[in-house]
Design a protein around this motif. Structure first.
Motif, PDB file in Angstrom:
ATOM      1  N   ALA A   1      -3.365   5.104   2.482  1.00 12.07           N
ATOM      2  CA  ALA A   1      -3.079   4.665   1.112  1.00 12.07           C
ATOM      3  C   ALA A   1      -3.827   5.539   0.111  1.00 12.07           C
ATOM      4  CB  ALA A   1      -3.479   3.214   0.936  1.00 12.07           C
ATOM      5  N   ALA A  28       0.852  -1.186   0.000  1.00 13.68           N
ATOM      6  CA  ALA A  28       0.000   0.000   0.000  1.00 13.68           C
ATOM      7  C   ALA A  28       0.889   1.238   0.000  1.00 13.68           C
ATOM      8  CB  ALA A  28      -0.911   0.008   1.215  1.00 13.68           C
ATOM      9  N   SER A  82      -4.008  -1.800  -2.859  1.00 13.76           N
ATOM     10  CA  SER A  82      -2.734  -2.475  -2.620  1.00 13.76           C
ATOM     11  C   SER A  82      -2.353  -3.341  -3.823  1.00 13.76           C
ATOM     12  CB  SER A  82      -2.810  -3.333  -1.355  1.00 13.76           C
ATOM     13  OG  SER A  82      -3.767  -4.364  -1.509  1.00 13.76           O
ATOM     14  N   GLY A 103       1.192   5.513  -0.010  1.00 11.71           N
ATOM     15  CA  GLY A 103       0.447   6.708   0.362  1.00 11.71           C
ATOM     16  C   GLY A 103       1.234   7.595   1.297  1.00 11.71           C
ATOM     17  N   VAL A 116       2.993   2.335   3.152  1.00  9.25           N
ATOM     18  CA  VAL A 116       2.015   2.456   4.229  1.00  9.25           C
ATOM     19  C   VAL A 116       1.799   1.087   4.867  1.00  9.25           C
ATOM     20  CG1 VAL A 116      -0.432   2.901   4.704  1.00  9.25           C
ATOM     21  CG2 VAL A 116       0.865   4.469   3.250  1.00  9.25           C
TER      22      VAL A 116
END
Length: 231
Positions: A25, A18, A29, A20, A64
């Motif tokens: 995010a 993920a 994913s 971000g 993330v």
């Protein structure tokens, strides 16, 4: 030369990755593997997170959640192994302001122990139509010329993995076609290429596989992807 890869592992692999900011995010994913001899393209509308995801896949940004590995090991952008294996062209310009076009390329070639660096510099200047700007400083170059210099700096050195964030931007149609051919040459020779692109023709000419980035990030067939981009 690039480090010998762990042959039991993909060159690049992500697991429920993920990407971000501040723990949030920006897209779905991604679980994917990329081996040598493949070009994987990330596609999607502006703002869907392609650049964030490509930075995370290439180790320039912490994930993330999930993981990403290069040759079976966690990606470490500052490591010697990473710098030997990965050639990257980001979406922003980055130059030494006091070095000329030719000096940028010569420094890169020598730093990566390219045989006959002077000849390599000459080849890249000709290929990227920069021979007449060999002695120009970065702020004397046009936007398109600066983009071509970044690309030349990536291609002049050995690599196992090339990472390109919208490499076609600021290039004319002819240069986009030549760049796609150059990418295919390196892929056919065993390198892996990870790129983000908005150009359907460039995608069709260069990519073997495609990932559509969005709320759900999924792999799609290149033909389907090109059709979606052209629609």
């Amino acid at each position: 030369m690039p480090p010998s890869p762990n042959r039991s592992a993909p060159l690049l692999e992500s697991d429920a990755l993920a990407a971000g900011y501040a723990g949030t995010a920006v897209c779905g994913s991604l679980t994917v593997r990329l081996d040598g001899g493949e070009c994987l393209a990330l596609i999607g509308a502006n703002g869907t997170g392609k650049s964030t995801l490509i930075r995370t896949l290439s180790g320039r940004q912490a994930p993330v959640a999930g993981s990403v590995r290069l040759n079976g090991r966690p990606v470490a952008e500052g490591s010697l192994a990473y710098r030997r294996a990965v050639a990257a062209v980001p979406d922003e310009d980055a130059f030494f302001p006091s070095l000329t076009t030719g000096e940028h390329l010569l420094m890169t070639a020598r730093g990566h122990q390219v045989p006959d660096p002077d000849a390599a510099v000459g080849h890249e200047l000709e290929f990227f139509a920069l021979a007449g700007r060999r002695h120009a400083l970065p702020d004397e170059l046009s936007s398109g010329q600066r983009r071509r210099l970044l690309l030349a700096s990536a291609f002049i050195r050995p690599f196992s993995l090339m990472v390109l964030d919208e490499p076609e931007q600021r290039l004319d149609h002819g240069m986009r076609g030549r760049l796609a051919e150059r990418i295919r040459e390196r892929v056919d020779a065993g390198a892996a290429v990870l790129m983000a692109t908005h150009d359907a023709r460039f995608l069709a000419a260069a990519a073997d596989r495609c990932v559509l980035v969005g709320d759900e990030t999924v792999e799609v067939a290149p033909g389907q992807a090109a059709g979606m981009m052209s629609a």
